[in-house]
Design a protein around this motif. Structure first.
Motif, short mmCIF file in Angstrom:
data_model
loop_
_atom_site.label_atom_id
_atom_site.label_comp_id
_atom_site.label_asym_id
_atom_site.label_seq_id
_atom_site.Cartn_x
_atom_site.Cartn_y
_atom_site.Cartn_z
N GLY A 336 65.05 12.68 45.24
CA GLY A 336 63.86 12.01 44.73
C GLY A 336 62.82 12.98 44.19
N VAL A 337 62.53 14.03 44.92
CA VAL A 337 61.51 14.98 44.48
C VAL A 337 61.99 15.77 43.25
N GLU A 338 63.27 16.10 43.20
CA GLU A 338 63.81 16.77 42.02
C GLU A 338 63.68 15.87 40.79
N ILE A 339 63.84 14.57 40.99
CA ILE A 339 63.68 13.64 39.87
C ILE A 339 62.22 13.63 39.40
N LEU A 340 61.29 13.63 40.35
CA LEU A 340 59.87 13.69 39.97
C LEU A 340 59.59 14.96 39.17
N LEU A 341 60.09 16.08 39.63
CA LEU A 341 59.87 17.35 38.92
C LEU A 341 60.42 17.27 37.50
N ALA A 342 61.60 16.68 37.35
CA ALA A 342 62.21 16.59 36.02
C ALA A 342 61.38 15.67 35.11
N LEU A 343 60.97 14.51 35.62
CA LEU A 343 60.20 13.58 34.79
C LEU A 343 58.84 14.15 34.42
N LEU A 344 58.33 15.06 35.22
CA LEU A 344 57.06 15.72 34.90
C LEU A 344 57.24 16.92 33.97
N GLY A 345 58.50 17.24 33.65
CA GLY A 345 58.75 18.34 32.71
C GLY A 345 58.76 19.71 33.35
N ILE A 346 58.86 19.77 34.67
CA ILE A 346 58.83 21.07 35.36
C ILE A 346 60.20 21.73 35.34
N GLU A 347 61.25 20.97 35.59
CA GLU A 347 62.60 21.51 35.46
C GLU A 347 63.57 20.36 35.21
N ASP A 348 64.50 20.55 34.29
CA ASP A 348 65.47 19.51 33.93
C ASP A 348 66.44 19.29 35.09
N LEU A 349 67.02 18.10 35.12
CA LEU A 349 67.97 17.74 36.17
C LEU A 349 69.07 16.87 35.58
N VAL A 350 70.30 17.15 35.95
CA VAL A 350 71.42 16.26 35.66
C VAL A 350 71.91 15.70 36.99
N THR A 351 71.90 14.39 37.12
CA THR A 351 72.35 13.75 38.35
C THR A 351 72.81 12.34 38.04
N ASN A 352 73.43 11.68 39.02
CA ASN A 352 73.89 10.31 38.83
C ASN A 352 72.74 9.33 39.06
N VAL A 353 72.61 8.36 38.16
CA VAL A 353 71.58 7.33 38.29
C VAL A 353 72.17 5.98 37.91
N ASN A 354 71.51 4.93 38.38
CA ASN A 354 71.84 3.56 37.98
C ASN A 354 70.85 3.15 36.91
N PHE A 355 71.37 2.77 35.73
CA PHE A 355 70.54 2.60 34.54
C PHE A 355 71.21 1.60 33.62
N PRO A 356 70.44 0.86 32.81
CA PRO A 356 71.07 -0.10 31.90
C PRO A 356 72.09 0.56 30.97
#
Length: 450
Positions: A336-356
């Motif tokens: 969760g926190v890594e996702i926040l960091l990525a969405l804020l532009g601090i560091e990119d992340l590749v992970t599995n998500v549930n999405f349309p």
């Protein structure tokens, strides 16, 4: 947005489990700080978490500083939030008792009962109105916020958010794939004689839907792991595999991975969820009766266990306030926190998500909530396209996607007949006669929740 003035609205902020995990992870991240607005229909539970969060944030080892506030209304909690986290329990223990145990009267056993099967569908019917309301409130009070949903049934809940607010920026997150990466790491250590330092060193391509997720590519340092997994699954098909043999008997959350291995031998893809979840998406091959479950070396999750588990978590929370209990800040393993960091532009992340589904899985329905890898970066979630799912697996996945879509549509249009038809079409329920399935639908009061 400034990374020291973030507002996170936590819907379900009285949670005894997920909330603590998030609090620890936030305390260990020095690049983020701000306010957590804890909203829960149980306001006293939110106030307890306010006290716990404050203690954690004030810990001398905490580098991320957060202000925790128990908020009495969802409107106030969501107002101007940058992020929304949803982790709620849809219903009571009485509801869960009926979800999980009532179908046993008809010979239907469920290992979890929160995603598919009679329990999953009944829980979905309860959840859809709640998530419609949450989505509508997000539209009114923080339409630009990113939303992270942890609530099951994951696909149904996340899809409902988009039904309520089509422009919502929502993803669903689940750690089941992480556990499969750990299994592949253990396999690599045994069969390659290497030490895998981090489960993220196992690179996987993910496809499918939540809890019925599949890996169609897996590598370690550019070594294709599929040929190894074929041998590994064959070797342990009958005995099962655990890093600590016999550990599966200690907890309902553990298994010997026999269901995973059997599915690989049948479909040649690596099933990427826990055995107790995977079993529920299939006809009752693995869930014929409690003895069959035991033979496959996983567990039925009983209501009695759930009640005791909640009591254990409440007790752990209470111990935080005693003088002789020391808070130990340890990472949860969640992202969760890594996702926040990525969405804020601090560091990119590749992970599995549930999405349309916008084409990341070409042979599954458009806009269905699917689980794949995604590249997450500043204010962006870009799903990674995967190969088409093989037809024999796609047929099974599609059945559940269409069933879940039918349940959502039934609730939103108040169409009991559509809900009933979706119910009897579920693979666990279809194993009994049609008349018995209809009787089960009525006797479980599936529709009274709407």
């Amino acid at each position: 947005m400034a990374t020291d003035t973030i507002k996170i609205a936590y819907i379900g902020g009285g949670s005894q489990g997920w909330a603590r995990r998030l609090m620890y992870d936030l305390a260990l991240e020095p690049r983020l700080s701000g306010t957590i607005a804890l909203y829960d229909i149980n306001h006293d539970a939110a106030k307890t978490n306010q006290r716990i969060g404050t203690l954690i944030s004030n810990h001398p080892d905490a580098t991320g500083k957060w202000t925790y506030e128990a908020i009495p209304t969802i409107e106030e909690a969501l107002k101007d939030a940058d992020f929304v986290i949803i982790s709620i329990l849809p219903g009571t223990f009485a509801d869960m008792a009926k979800d999980v145990h009532f179908p046993e009267k008809y010979g239907i056993y469920q290992s979890v009962g929160d995603t598919v099967g009679p329990g999953g569908i009944r829980r979905a019917v309860r959840s859809i109105p709640l998530f419609m309301e949450i989505g509508e409130q997000i539209k009114l009070h923080c339409p630009d916020a990113w939303v992270i949903n942890y609530t099951n049934p994951m696909s149904v809940c996340t899809r409902t958010l988009y039904k309520a607010f089509p422009q919502i920026k929502a993803i669903g997150c689940c750690h089941e794939v992480f556990e499969t990466q750990h299994l592949l790491a253990n396999m690599a250590e045994e069969m390659l004689g290497v030490t895998v330092e981090n489960r993220k060193d196992i690179k996987v391509s993910v496809t499918g839907i939540n809890h019925f997720t599949w890996i169609n590519e897996a590598t370690y340092q550019n070594i294709d792991l599929f040929p190894l997994y074929a041998k590994f699954a064959e070797k342990y098909a009958h005995t099962g595999f655990e890093k600590e043999q016999g550990k599966w008997e200690e907890s309902v959350f553990h298994s010997s991975n026999r269901v995973k291995f059997d599915l690989f031998q049948k479909y040649r893809l690596i099933a990427a969820a826990g055995d107790r979840h995977l079993a529920e998406f299939m006809p009752p091959v693995y869930l014929k009766n409690p003895q069959t479950v035991h033979d496959w070396k996983f567990h039925l999750t009983t209501l009695d266990f759930r009640v005791k588990d909640q009591q254990r978590k409440i007790s752990e929370n209470e111990k935080v306030f005693t003088d002789d209990t020391r808070i130990v800040l340890e990472p949860s393993g969640e992202e969760g926190v890594e996702i926040l960091l990525a969405l804020l532009g601090i560091e990119d992340l590749v992970t599995n998500v549930n999405f349309p589904n916008k084409g990341q899985i070409q042979n599954l329905p458009k806009d269905a909530i699917v689980e794949t890898n995604a590249l997450i970066r500043k204010n962006s979630v870009q799903p990674v396209r995967t190969n088409d799912i093989p037809l024999n697996v796609a047929n099974m996945v599609n059945r559940h996607i269409l069933n879940q879509e039918a349940v959502i549509q039934a609730v939103l249009t108040e169409d009991k007949n559509l809900a009933r038809n979706a119910f009897v079409n579920d693979p666990l329920i279809a194993a009994i006669s049609y008349d018995n399935a209809v009787s089960l639908f009525e006797e479980m009061d599936v529709w009274q929740q709407n």
